[in-house]
Design a protein around this motif. Structure first.
Motif, PDB file in Angstrom:
ATOM      1  N   VAL A 184       0.904  -1.197  -0.089  1.00 48.03           N
ATOM      2  CA  VAL A 184       0.005   0.023  -0.147  1.00 48.03           C
ATOM      3  C   VAL A 184       0.811   1.291   0.014  1.00 48.03           C
ATOM      4  N   LEU A 185       0.511   2.165  -0.768  1.00 45.00           N
ATOM      5  CA  LEU A 185       1.217   3.602  -0.868  1.00 45.00           C
ATOM      6  C   LEU A 185       0.243   4.611  -1.441  1.00 45.00           C
ATOM      7  N   ILE A 186       0.832   5.798  -1.305  1.00 43.23           N
ATOM      8  CA  ILE A 186       0.222   7.017  -1.929  1.00 43.23           C
ATOM      9  C   ILE A 186       1.065   7.548  -2.848  1.00 43.23           C
ATOM     10  N   PHE A 187       0.299   8.016  -4.216  1.00 42.87           N
ATOM     11  CA  PHE A 187       1.437   8.687  -5.176  1.00 42.87           C
ATOM     12  C   PHE A 187       0.653   9.854  -5.523  1.00 42.87           C
ATOM     13  N   SER A 215      -4.370  15.979  -7.443  1.00 41.93           N
ATOM     14  CA  SER A 215      -3.540  14.841  -8.531  1.00 41.93           C
ATOM     15  C   SER A 215      -2.972  13.672  -7.650  1.00 41.93           C
ATOM     16  N   ARG A 216      -3.718  13.129  -6.612  1.00 42.13           N
ATOM     17  CA  ARG A 216      -3.161  11.955  -6.001  1.00 42.13           C
ATOM     18  C   ARG A 216      -3.954  10.694  -5.718  1.00 42.13           C
ATOM     19  N   SER A 217      -3.306   9.821  -5.480  1.00 39.40           N
ATOM     20  CA  SER A 217      -4.031   8.580  -5.630  1.00 39.40           C
ATOM     21  C   SER A 217      -3.647   7.742  -4.579  1.00 39.40           C
ATOM     22  N   SER A 218      -4.429   6.425  -4.031  1.00 37.90           N
ATOM     23  CA  SER A 218      -3.823   5.364  -3.038  1.00 37.90           C
ATOM     24  C   SER A 218      -3.581   4.452  -3.959  1.00 37.90           C
ATOM     25  N   LEU A 219      -2.789   3.526  -3.774  1.00 38.09           N
ATOM     26  CA  LEU A 219      -2.823   2.260  -4.436  1.00 38.09           C
ATOM     27  C   LEU A 219      -2.596   1.029  -3.534  1.00 38.09           C
ATOM     28  N   VAL A 220      -3.269  -0.028  -3.629  1.00 34.41           N
ATOM     29  CA  VAL A 220      -3.310  -1.453  -3.157  1.00 34.41           C
ATOM     30  C   VAL A 220      -2.683  -2.369  -4.285  1.00 34.41           C
ATOM     31  N   TRP A 221      -1.495  -3.044  -4.134  1.00 31.17           N
ATOM     32  CA  TRP A 221      -1.039  -3.757  -5.133  1.00 31.17           C
ATOM     33  C   TRP A 221      -0.660  -5.160  -4.588  1.00 31.17           C
ATOM     34  N   VAL A 222      -1.498  -6.136  -4.757  1.00 35.60           N
ATOM     35  CA  VAL A 222      -1.476  -7.467  -4.232  1.00 35.60           C
ATOM     36  C   VAL A 222      -0.292  -8.430  -5.045  1.00 35.60           C
ATOM     37  N   VAL A 223       0.591  -8.707  -4.409  1.00 30.63           N
ATOM     38  CA  VAL A 223       1.764  -9.580  -5.127  1.00 30.63           C
ATOM     39  C   VAL A 223       2.142 -10.674  -4.400  1.00 30.63           C
ATOM     40  N   LEU A 234      12.682  -0.724  -2.519  1.00 28.92           N
ATOM     41  CA  LEU A 234      13.111   0.092  -3.587  1.00 28.92           C
ATOM     42  C   LEU A 234      13.115   1.268  -3.202  1.00 28.92           C
ATOM     43  N   PRO A 235      14.301   2.164  -3.714  1.00 26.11           N
ATOM     44  CA  PRO A 235      14.057   3.747  -3.495  1.00 26.11           C
ATOM     45  C   PRO A 235      13.008   4.217  -4.087  1.00 26.11           C
ATOM     46  N   LEU A 236      12.376   5.322  -3.819  1.00 22.52           N
ATOM     47  CA  LEU A 236      11.227   6.021  -4.141  1.00 22.52           C
ATOM     48  C   LEU A 236      11.243   6.201  -5.547  1.00 22.52           C
ATOM     49  N   ASP A 237      12.452   6.647  -5.978  1.00 13.47           N
ATOM     50  CA  ASP A 237      12.310   6.990  -7.486  1.00 13.47           C
ATOM     51  C   ASP A 237      12.103   5.780  -8.367  1.00 13.47           C
ATOM     52  N   GLU A 238      12.604   4.550  -7.976  1.00 14.33           N
ATOM     53  CA  GLU A 238      12.588   3.285  -8.688  1.00 14.33           C
ATOM     54  C   GLU A 238      11.352   2.648  -8.557  1.00 14.33           C
ATOM     55  N   LEU A 239      10.824   2.747  -7.306  1.00 12.78           N
ATOM     56  CA  LEU A 239       9.391   2.527  -6.829  1.00 12.78           C
ATOM     57  C   LEU A 239       8.494   3.081  -8.082  1.00 12.78           C
ATOM     58  N   SER A 240       8.491   4.338  -7.979  1.00 15.73           N
ATOM     59  CA  SER A 240       7.674   5.445  -8.823  1.00 15.73           C
ATOM     60  C   SER A 240       7.443   4.857 -10.327  1.00 15.73           C
ATOM     61  N   ALA A 241       8.818   4.860 -10.874  1.00 11.10           N
ATOM     62  CA  ALA A 241       8.959   4.219 -12.147  1.00 11.10           C
ATOM     63  C   ALA A 241       8.101   2.892 -12.347  1.00 11.10           C
ATOM     64  N   GLU A 257       5.137   9.120  -2.536  1.00 11.56           N
ATOM     65  CA  GLU A 257       5.153  10.147  -1.655  1.00 11.56           C
ATOM     66  C   GLU A 257       6.049   9.538  -0.564  1.00 11.56           C
ATOM     67  N   ARG A 258       6.002   8.434  -0.046  1.00 13.50           N
ATOM     68  CA  ARG A 258       6.774   8.166   1.267  1.00 13.50           C
ATOM     69  C   ARG A 258       7.078   6.642   1.093  1.00 13.50           C
ATOM     70  N   GLN A 259       7.614   5.802   1.831  1.00  9.98           N
ATOM     71  CA  GLN A 259       7.847   4.565   1.841  1.00  9.98           C
ATOM     72  C   GLN A 259       6.788   3.543   1.770  1.00  9.98           C
ATOM     73  N   ALA A 260       6.403   2.549   0.835  1.00  9.28           N
ATOM     74  CA  ALA A 260       5.404   1.653   1.139  1.00  9.28           C
ATOM     75  C   ALA A 260       5.432   0.878   2.361  1.00  9.28           C
ATOM     76  N   GLN A 261       4.213   0.272   2.386  1.00  2.29           N
ATOM     77  CA  GLN A 261       3.806  -0.407   3.608  1.00  2.29           C
ATOM     78  C   GLN A 261       3.578  -1.935   2.930  1.00  2.29           C
ATOM     79  N   ALA A 262       3.649  -2.945   3.455  1.00  4.16           N
ATOM     80  CA  ALA A 262       3.292  -4.175   2.975  1.00  4.16           C
ATOM     81  C   ALA A 262       2.655  -5.150   4.065  1.00  4.16           C
ATOM     82  N   TRP A 263       1.388  -5.923   3.795  1.00  3.82           N
ATOM     83  CA  TRP A 263       0.596  -6.572   4.769  1.00  3.82           C
ATOM     84  C   TRP A 263       0.254  -7.782   4.169  1.00  3.82           C
TER      85      TRP A 263
END
Length: 408
Positions: A184-187, A215-223, A234-241, A257-263
């Protein structure tokens, strides 16, 4: 020793809403919970039914500035499988709503609830860890870690998956896990989201972008868990890409915007949701993956049911079987949502061709049959709404047909 009509164990979002609702319903409530620690970076999509409930509790106007409307939801097949589902788009306007719901950061919702509870005269907050709960036929006793004893006519367990309240009531649970974690993260992004939420279905689970204000969104990425660990590191620039590539640049340039969290993902359902002088809400009663915006909305329906059952205007004394009544009222809703989310998640993970065929065919049908799509959207917003409107529509059609036959 202090005595209350209702004690709530657990001060998360579910417990806080229940305390506010029952206090506003005229009951003397004690909310017992240790102070919340840690930073919750998640967001929650509150559906229309939940929004109207918070309006009735008088707090929505304070929450609204932190939210973004979910006016359109779209599903895109992001897999590389042989059978790929077509794009599907769901518009709130098709069911006469301005928005399916609103997305809000959990932190912002918690802050509003804290302020409302502090001003509610019927709610007393005890910031202590609960050491034990004892349930008898005529009362409930709660012991805190510092030795304080609290008695209540009824107890609500909102104390999470490892609920002390549930254990004290002798209620068992069924649990199962998935080979997945939710990142989970916000970008922020350079293109406007237009209040559109996009869910990519991938081989590892859903990749779901949900609008936030501006111009912001939240993300839930299930992996897979190992991929979640890699993404979080990942560093924030690499995660953003990486996020931008996975989104196919739908929102332009992405900046996390900041470090992602994993659940880690798992599901749990209590064997009962209430018994005698005990009721379970939130993750003490049910928990499942963050798919379809069901988690907190289901918990708010727990609170709605309890506020209705335990309102001081119904019976001054809380019935000894109130927990059993609550269990009967909540069983169908909780079980149907749990099964639906579980089946959807497993269908995304399955490489079994017939399962892929069924999922693809289902999306095709929803695209082609608008009445069915509308019923599904209404059910997602509020259980029973779609079926009720369908029956009413059929009734009106039948009545109109009979009138035409009579005229002839």
């Amino acid at each position: 020793m202090q005595h209350y009509e209702i004690a709530i164990v657990g001060g998360g979002l579910a417990g806080s809403v229940a305390a506010l609702a029952l206090g506003r319903a005229g009951r003397k409530v004690c909310l017992v919970a240790a102070p919340v620690t840690g930073d919750d970076g998640r967001t929650t999509a509150l559906m229309d039914q939940s929004v109207r409930y918070l309006e009735r509790l008088g707090i929505w106007d304070r929450i609204a500035p932190s939210t973004a409307a979910l006016s359109i939801m779209q599903i895109l097949d992001g897999t590389n499988r042989l059978l790929r589902a077509p794009p599907a788009q769901f518009r709130a306007s098709d069911i006469s709503l301005a928005a399916f719901g609103y997305n809000i950061p959990n932190k912002a919702l918690a802050e509003v609830l804290d302020t409302a509870l502090a001003a509610e005269p019927n709610v007393t907050r005890i910031a202590e860890t609960v050491a034990s709960v004892a349930v008898s036929t005529d009362k409930v006793s709660i012991s805190t870690a510092d030795g304080e004893i609290i008695e209540a006519d009824f107890v609500i367990g909102a104390d999470g998956r490892k609920s002390i309240t549930r254990e004290a009531a002798g209620i068992g649970v069924k649990t199962w896990s998935y080979p997945q974690s939710a990142v989970v993260l916000i970008f922020s992004h350079t293109l406007p989201h237009g209040n559109v939420s996009t869910e990519f279905h991938t081989e590892s689970g859903p990749f779901t972008q949900v609008p936030l204000p501006g111009s912001r969104s939240s993300l839930v990425w299930v992996v897979r868990p190992e991929e979640a660990a890699r993404l979080v590191a990942l560093p924030l620039d690499e995660l953003s890409a990486t996020v931008e590539t996975r989104m196919q640049s739908l929102l332009g340039k992405v900046t996390v915007e900041r470090q992602a969290q994993a659940w880690p993902l798992s599901s749990m359902m209590a064997e009962r949701f209430g018994s005698g002088r005990v009721a379970l809400i939130g993750e003490a009663a049910h928990a499942f993956p963050p798919i379809g915006a069901q988690g907190l909305n289901l918990s708010l329906r727990d609170s709605m049911t309890l506020a209705d059952l335990l309102s001081a205007t119904r019976d001054k004394a809380i019935p000894a079987d109130a927990g059993d009544r609550y269990n009967r009222r909540r069983r169908v809703d909780v079980m149907s949502r749990t099964v639906s989310v579980d089946l959807l998640n497993r269908s995304l993970l399955s490489d079994f061709l017939p399962v892929q065929m069924v999922r693809t065919a289902g999306i095709h049908v929803l695209n082609a049959v608008s009445p069915l799509r509308n019923v599904l959207m209404q059910e997602g917003v509020e259980p029973g709404r779609g079926v009720k409107n369908l029956v009413m529509g059929l009734g009106k059609g039948l009545k109109a047909g009979l009138k035409q036959q009579i005229r002839r």
